[in-house]
Motif scaffolding. Structure first.
Motif, PDB file in Angstrom:
ATOM      1  N   LYS A   1       0.827  -1.208   0.040  1.00  0.00           N
ATOM      2  CA  LYS A   1       0.150  -0.170  -0.104  1.00  0.00           C
ATOM      3  C   LYS A   1       0.891   1.099  -0.070  1.00  0.00           C
ATOM      4  CE  LYS A   1      -3.777  -2.171   1.308  1.00  0.00           C
ATOM      5  NZ  LYS A   1      -5.536  -2.068   0.718  1.00  0.00           N
TER       6      LYS A   1
ATOM      7  N   ALA B   1       3.460  -0.281   4.574  1.00  0.00           N
ATOM      8  CA  ALA B   1       3.224   0.559   3.616  1.00  0.00           C
ATOM      9  C   ALA B   1       4.372   1.470   3.460  1.00  0.00           C
ATOM     10  CB  ALA B   1       2.207   1.568   4.208  1.00  0.00           C
TER      11      ALA B   1
ATOM     12  N   ASP C   1      -3.299   4.519  -1.575  1.00  0.00           N
ATOM     13  CA  ASP C   1      -4.529   3.750  -0.917  1.00  0.00           C
ATOM     14  C   ASP C   1      -4.918   4.381   0.127  1.00  0.00           C
ATOM     15  OD1 ASP C   1      -3.911   1.066  -2.609  1.00  0.00           O
ATOM     16  OD2 ASP C   1      -1.874   1.673  -1.863  1.00  0.00           O
TER      17      ASP C   1
ATOM     18  N   GLY D   1      -9.047  -0.830   3.148  1.00  0.00           N
ATOM     19  CA  GLY D   1      -9.096  -0.219   2.044  1.00  0.00           C
ATOM     20  C   GLY D   1     -10.385  -0.251   0.962  1.00  0.00           C
TER      21      GLY D   1
END
Length: 188
Positions: free
Chosen positions: A9, A36, A75, A181
């Motif tokens: 992400k 991430a 994201d 998400g």
């Protein structure tokens, strides 16, 4: 939530001079530790000034200009507070459009303290349940939000908190929402 729940992400942090440093660094570390890629986006090139309340803190290198950034490439989004930071961001059309596009694309957004000022300018709080630094209560209500005084509020992918004391709950919920998400019911 496993320790690498955000692997793959990309999470944007939108800030400019005057952000409350801990409201950027704590979520940054939480999101990065969850796997991430974190990208500091700003309307300003080079470096931006962090603050510890009313005292200058550290300088942070900007990774990408908001003028060329697209919500499609991320994201999720984090909006740190501080007073000067969101006040400047809400006066920057590209910053406001960048924020609005996360909502149009039904992507999670986390805003703390004065961060929701930018959400107001983007006209994305109408009908949403939110919290913030107490002085934004009237602004948020006038923009159509339901303001509550709670540590952390999540409304269809929009995570909000009041102040640095709320950071543990804010970080946990932001990571959870970024991992999930998908928010088909999120209002544009």
């Amino acid at each position: 939530m496993n320790s690498k729940s955000l692997t793959g992400k990309r999470i944007a942090f939108l800030a400019t001079d005057g952000f409350e440093q801990v409201e950027l660094t704590k979520p940054w570390d939480a999101v990065k530790n969850a796997g991430a890629d974190v990208i500091l986006v700003s309307p300003k090139d080079g470096e931006i000034q962090g603050m510890n309340h009313d005292e200058k803190a550290d300088m942070f290198s900007v990774d990408q200009s908001v003028h060329t950034a697209s919500a499609e490439d991320f994201d999720g989004l984090v909006l740190p507070g501080g007073v000067a930071n969101p006040d400047a961001l809400r006066m920057c059309d590209d910053s406001v459009s960048f924020v609005r596009d996360f909502f149009k694309q039904h992507k999670p957004v986390a805003a703390i303290c004065h961060g929701p000022w930018t959400l107001i300018e983007a006209d994305v709080v109408r009908g949403r349940r939110v919290t913030s630094w107490p002085s934004l209560k009237t602004d948020l209500k006038n923009a159509g939000a339901e303001w509550v005084d709670e540590e952390c509020v999540c409304d269809e992918g929009l995570v909000t908190s009041r102040n640095p004391d709320d950071l543990p709950a804010f970080c946990d919920k932001a990571v959870e929402e970024f991992a999930e998400g998908k928010h088909a019911a999120q209002k544009a």
